[in-house]
Design a protein around this motif. Structure first.
Motif, PDB file in Angstrom:
ATOM      1  N   SER A  97       0.831  -1.208   0.000  1.00  0.00           N
ATOM      2  CA  SER A  97       0.000   0.000   0.000  1.00  0.00           C
ATOM      3  C   SER A  97       0.865   1.258   0.000  1.00  0.00           C
ATOM      4  O   SER A  97       0.619   2.209  -0.754  1.00  0.00           O
ATOM      5  N   ASP A  98       1.891   1.266   0.852  1.00  0.00           N
ATOM      6  CA  ASP A  98       2.790   2.424   0.917  1.00  0.00           C
ATOM      7  C   ASP A  98       3.602   2.565  -0.369  1.00  0.00           C
ATOM      8  O   ASP A  98       3.855   3.688  -0.821  1.00  0.00           O
ATOM      9  N   ALA A  99       4.001   1.443  -0.949  1.00  0.00           N
ATOM     10  CA  ALA A  99       4.774   1.489  -2.197  1.00  0.00           C
ATOM     11  C   ALA A  99       3.956   2.145  -3.314  1.00  0.00           C
ATOM     12  O   ALA A  99       4.464   3.012  -4.038  1.00  0.00           O
ATOM     13  N   LEU A 100       2.702   1.759  -3.426  1.00  0.00           N
ATOM     14  CA  LEU A 100       1.834   2.354  -4.455  1.00  0.00           C
ATOM     15  C   LEU A 100       1.630   3.838  -4.181  1.00  0.00           C
ATOM     16  O   LEU A 100       1.644   4.660  -5.109  1.00  0.00           O
ATOM     17  N   SER A 101       1.451   4.180  -2.914  1.00  0.00           N
ATOM     18  CA  SER A 101       1.257   5.583  -2.558  1.00  0.00           C
ATOM     19  C   SER A 101       2.467   6.429  -2.937  1.00  0.00           C
ATOM     20  O   SER A 101       2.335   7.529  -3.486  1.00  0.00           O
ATOM     21  N   VAL A 102       3.667   5.904  -2.653  1.00  0.00           N
ATOM     22  CA  VAL A 102       4.896   6.637  -2.961  1.00  0.00           C
ATOM     23  C   VAL A 102       5.063   6.820  -4.466  1.00  0.00           C
ATOM     24  O   VAL A 102       5.373   7.919  -4.948  1.00  0.00           O
ATOM     25  N   ILE A 103       4.865   5.756  -5.231  1.00  0.00           N
ATOM     26  CA  ILE A 103       5.020   5.842  -6.691  1.00  0.00           C
ATOM     27  C   ILE A 103       4.006   6.812  -7.285  1.00  0.00           C
ATOM     28  O   ILE A 103       4.345   7.652  -8.133  1.00  0.00           O
TER      29      ILE A 103
END
Length: 335
Positions: A254-260
């Motif tokens: 979830s955090d990875a998608l948010s960052v990208i």
């Protein structure tokens, strides 16, 4: 200064060429275009990776950096200081925002890199040392030197080092075998017949050319206006690279998608939101918990096989437009 040869045909480059040779003049523009596109695309990638790192570190990055004596710049290595290596260095210094102290070069003739050293870039002859240090490693060596280079760096590459190869004639699958490494990006350029291909002949000085909106537009990854395109395969590999970097820093999905998505929206406010289904199969995406890491993506597979992301990019005109807008925003930001 007045050009005394202006208008004198006998002094032109083409004057002494045979008719057969004149038919190959278009290769001058193609060569210049490939160099420009290669450097501009590399600078764009580095800017995205740099931005990703800043977003991951968050608002405390500056304070933490000062406390530790370090900063958030990625470490970029350039292996080889021939024509491509020198042009790439200029592009990174001009457009990537990476400090010269975070760029290092390994060359067989480090004594020839006087101008590079003046900028604060360190140059030496130790391929293994460079590979062990770099977060992103650009291979700018000749095909004839590749086997030795791969032998030099094979045991020094970390899994998380992104290798970006400009070495011609060697496919990504072969590079993966030589290096025992699957985090490799190899741009493949396609050529198209068009009336505007001569635009690349104005690339006589790279740093000046990188400020030209027409050249930036022509070099956009999904554009064919200059007769050269790197295409969706490269874009897909770049986005998978960002995902792997998030995974390597232990970010949950979830955090990875948010960052990208944050990085892309910063470059293109109307960017399409990416989700797990865009990167991995529907079955894996459905079972992926928000705190669970994305699986490590082999860039070798991502560039040679059909992937969910490639299918999405191919069908989404809006996402293609977002990528093009992000590219132009990074390399030719509005004043």
């Amino acid at each position: 200064m007045v050009d005394v040869s202006a208008g004198l045909g006998s002094f032109s480059f083409e004057a002494e060429l045979t008719e057969e040779e004149k038919g190959l003049i278009f290769l001058r523009a193609r060569s210049a275009g490939l160099t420009f596109c290669g450097c501009a695309h590399a600078a764009f990638l580095c800017k995205l990776v740099q931005s990703l790192r800043y977003v991951i570190k968050g608002p405390t990055a500056d304070r933490d950096s000062l406390a530790s004596g370090e900063d958030s710049d990625i470490c970029v290595g350039i292996l080889g200081l021939g024509h491509m290596g020198k042009q790439l260095l200029l592009a990174l210094l001009e457009k990537s925002g990476i400090k010269p102290s975070h760029i290092k070069i390994s060359s067989r003739r480090p004594e020839s890199a006087v101008e590079s050293i003046k900028t604060g870039v360190e140059c030496f002859f130790d391929n293994g040392r460079l590979a062990a240090w770099a977060d992103v490693l650009f291979l700018c060596c000749l095909p004839s030197d590749l086997h030795k280079v791969c032998a030099d760096i094979h045991s020094h590459l970390s899994k998380h080092c992104l290798v970006y190869s400009f070495t011609s004639g060697v496919p990504v699958t072969r590079l993966a075998q030589l290096l025992g490494h699957n985090f490799i990006l190899k741009p493949q350029y396609d050529f198209f017949a068009c009336d505007t291909a001569d635009v690349w002949l104005s690339c006589t000085h790279l740093t000046a050319a990188l400020t030209d909106p027409l050249l930036i537009e022509a070099s956009s990854p999904l554009s064919t206006s200059g007769g050269i395109s790197v295409g969706l395969n490269w874009v897909s590999a770049v986005l998978y690279s960002l995902l792997n970097i998030c995974t390597s820093t232990s970010l949950g999905s979830s955090d990875a998608l948010s960052v990208i998505n944050t990085v892309l929206k910063d470059k293109s406010p109307h960017a399409v939101e990416l989700d797990a289904h865009n990167f991995i199969s529907a079955s894996k995406a459905a079972s992926l918990h928000t705190e669970e890491y994305f699986p490590w993506i082999s860039l070798t597979d991502a560039q040679t096989k059909e992937t969910p992301l490639m299918c999405f990019l191919s069908s989404s005109t809006s996402m293609q437009q977002s990528i093009s807008a992000a590219y132009k925003s990074v390399l030719c930001p509005p004043h």
